[in-house]
Enzyme design. Sequence first.
Site, mmCIF file in Angstrom:
data_model
loop_
_atom_site.group_PDB
_atom_site.id
_atom_site.type_symbol
_atom_site.label_atom_id
_atom_site.label_comp_id
_atom_site.label_asym_id
_atom_site.label_seq_id
_atom_site.Cartn_x
_atom_site.Cartn_y
_atom_site.Cartn_z
ATOM 1 N N SER B 303 1.680 3.036 2.045
ATOM 2 C CA SER B 303 1.599 1.572 2.063
ATOM 3 C C SER B 303 2.396 0.886 3.148
ATOM 4 O O SER B 303 2.111 -0.255 3.485
ATOM 5 C CB SER B 303 2.062 1.018 0.718
ATOM 6 O OG SER B 303 1.141 1.373 -0.246
ATOM 7 N N THR B 304 3.425 1.534 3.657
ATOM 8 C CA THR B 304 4.190 0.877 4.715
ATOM 9 C C THR B 304 3.279 0.560 5.895
ATOM 10 O O THR B 304 3.527 -0.370 6.649
ATOM 11 C CB THR B 304 5.350 1.774 5.200
ATOM 12 O OG1 THR B 304 4.867 3.098 5.339
ATOM 13 C CG2 THR B 304 6.495 1.748 4.206
#
Lengths: 363, 748
Positions: B303-304
């Site tokens: 998700s980063t």
Amino acid sequence: MTKKPIDYPILLTIIILVAFGTIMVFSASFYYAQLRWGDRYYFFKRQCIWAVVGFIAMAVTANISYWKLQKFSKLLLVITIILLIAVLFIGVERNNAKRWLNVAGLSIQPSEIAKFSLILFLAHSMSLRRDKIRYFFKGVVPYLLLTGVLFGLIMLQPNFSTAGSLVILVLVMLFVAGARIWHLGFLGICGAGAAGALVMAARYRLERWMAFLDPWKDPIETGYQMIQSLYSLGAGGLFGMGLGESRQKYLYIPYPETDFIFAIIGEELGFIGGVILILLFVILIWRGLKIAITAPDLFGCLLASGIIGMIAIQTIINVAVVTASMPPTGLPLPFVSFGGSSLAISMASIGVLLNISRYAKTS
Amino acid sequence: MTAAGVTNRKRLLVLLLIFTLIFFGLIIRVGYIQLVWGVDLQKKAVDQWTRDLDVYPRRGSIKDRNGKILAQSATSESIAARPSQIADPAKAASMIAPILDLDEQELKKKLSNTSSSYIWIKRQVDRKTANEIRALNIKGIDFTEEPKRYYPNGSLASHVLGFTMKYAEPGEGLKGQEGLELYYDKYLKGFAGKLIMETDVAGREMPYNVDRYIPPVNGLNIVLTIDQVIQYFTEREVNNVVAKYNPKKVYAIVMEPNTGEVLAMANWPNYDPNQPPRDIGDFDEMQQLVKNFTCKDNIDPGSTFKVITAAAALEEKAAGLTSSFNCPGYKMVDGQKISCWRAGGHGHESFAEAVQNSCNPVFMELALRLGKDKFYTYLNEFGFGQATGIDVVGEEKGIIMSKETAKNVDLARMGFGQAISVTPLQLITAASAVINGGNLMKPYLVKELREPVIDENGQETERLVKTISPQRVRQVISSETSAIMREVLESVVTDGSGKNAFIPGYRVGGKTGTAQKYGPEGRIIPNKNISSFLGFAPADNPRVIVLLMVDEPQTPVTFGSVIAAPYVKQILEDTLKYLNVEPVFDQETREKMQEVDVPDVIGMELAEAAKVLKKAGLDYLAEETGTVVVDQMPKPGASVITNTTVLLYTDKDPDGEYSETPGQESDEPPVAGMIIVPDVVGKSIREANNILISQGLRLKIEGSGIAVSQEPAAGTWVEENTEITVKFKLPGEGVQNNEDNENQSEAE
């Protein structure tokens, strides 16, 4: 017959050569002498003694009328042959060769004596048989046979270079005595052929002999001496590294005090030093041949020719070897290299030469 | 007496001529050798006469940005002997042996062995001992200086610094083998000097002793962008993560986002460069341990990476702050159903909320709206699939699916950080560009090269040789977009999944991430995740950006928000204070700063504990496998800020066996009261019912026998009382591999 003064230029040249040689022997040998004998003057001291012996011998022979030597020519030859045979049995072996006889603590090379006794004998014999010299079998062949005997005996030691130089000497003396040119030419071709066959017979010998053409092909074995000699000369350049400053003598070059002393001279004194030395020999040969030409009789002429011819042959071969101009072979540089009997006998023969000069015809 | 004839005389003249010619020929030959050939011969001759002893240069030091020493060379002395010059080996041995603590008899034997020209008596002795031997003044004993490399901080920044090899190439002293020691080897190593001695053919030194000394040129010192203090903060937190979660690997980078200067770079496991792990038998294994993973591992960002997708979408106006989205819990892309991490979906949400929620379908949508061409343009512009150009040997480039073969499904997955591999360095570099006004900076580790010099007072000082300035690669997004992104990312920390990184008084932005790991066949490996957090501060004017990635934390709860965010928070807080960035306390922060004591919920049922914590103003996060709280983080009584997430550890499931949970579906901390769906596959109807009820869930039965599948999948977060549909089959009926199962595996 009126006696003239001796030929001083020759005397002076010899004094210079011997003095210079003695210094160079010290310079070239002290490191090895220190390591090997624990005495850096080991070779120098011996060379000094032999130089003194040589000067005494020279003074003696210079004062003996050379004709008187004729009486001893056959005897001396016989003694020489006996010594050459003796050395094969009781000689001192060094470097895989029996060349030395120990007499009263001094080592003597019978082959050096052979040089002088052969010259004396040939000069005497040829002067007596001057008319037969033009015939091949009657004139030339007997001398060749005699030389062959000496050659064979010296080769048994073995000492190829000395034996070979005797053969050249005979050819030179035959030439001066008046042998036909084509006879000599034929002999030269035969000799070259025989030498060639001998060399070709064993491939290793050929390779060893031809190593001087490209010493770097085998720098460790066959080419080693040549390379080290060239390094010495190359390092010397024009002016040299200075007296005593050779580096090659630190065991890099073999026999720096004898066979390769010219390389050390070139290294320490440069091209200039080497040329001066060669010119001294040219002066010596020029004066020596002049004595031969002006000798009062054929014996004196041939004797002078033989003496100076022998010196010329040895000098040429020595310098040629050091400069990698011919296959390596060990001949000393007359008057300069370390080597007692060689020095003393060479000086004694110069004494004879000086004696002949006293009877020169003015022309 | 008969005189010589005319022929004889003529021939003598001929002979004189021949001899003279030969002699002049020899003079020419000697002249050629000495004067023409001589130049070359002399060189070879000199080579043969001389022996060189190398005098090692001092290798340059490595210093941090404030001049603190990180790696330094010192010389130690080595004692050698030339046996041929030792007059009395027995006496020499008896004098030397006691000082050096050597066996006298053995030493005597060594010294007597004149066949070797040079022997070592003892290497690497200190100067005092060497001077004692020197004072004995024994002829034939030699002293040589040898270099040795010291890393005074041990393992600190070991992967960045690397280490050296000893005497790999004679004359060069030490040679860099890894890290900066390798990359900057040509500057660090300097040039060897020589001690030239003349020797005889056997190597014996000459009596006249005209040694020549050519002094060595010492290597340049390099000054890093790394700050030893920040590096220490970072490694301390990395060690805390390791102590708690026993992960396989940890990656951490701290960067100045405006310049690309790397302030700290840490890897775990690390090593001590003073003793490089050379004893590991396998060379490859050692390489794996000593390489700088942050620049050399290609890993799935998770998700980063949404930070990148969001920035690109905003820049291209594919979405705006006002855009609204709807998340039903999945998205159909080309007929394939890709789930959100949250089973029921996030429903209606704004752009900022989507980022806060880390909502997968929204980011799939954004990637698809951008389209393949534009999405790939941004991948390229942000530097993915390319080396960043950092001063690390063998930097990896990440792995991007070729544009030609990428389908919409792939594009959608890349949008939320799957189906793409990046290096941690690439990720933080791109994220820096997102928040620094849009400039992609070239990251770098060395900022200065300095030459050590001796000043007029004889003091050693330095002369600046080269300064390496920050280098902008390109502008990727506008400064306006960047400003929006900073705000959006700050809201992740204030209102979203990044709460654990909140620092009172500082405006912090960030993004959490949990990436699944894929096996060799491309299948997800259950329970193996990479938990990460990307944080920066101050959010309005970033000075520091931190990326922490934890590979395979050994805990059932692997959310980046829990595993990584608190540690990033600590690094950020310490670093900001160290950099003298003053905290600002406004009204809003003060509210948030209200401290509460963490209540003791150990021993409570999970549901009850949730209620207690909610009442105290705290969030919580629990393991999904148990029912009773056995431990909690922070501990009871700890003073924390409101809204802090309390991590609850529960006992095992009632059967007493550890139930395997399939791949973690999400990393996002739920709204308080949410429950993780337990895995009931393989259970009987009665067992499944017990498990679900104990978690506050309801069971909907389909079929009979043993559970073969469930919906929502195990590990997803659901509201309390959600109905879990479980399919049961009698043994022997065969297990149908259902498409839903595949899709359930999608991580956020």
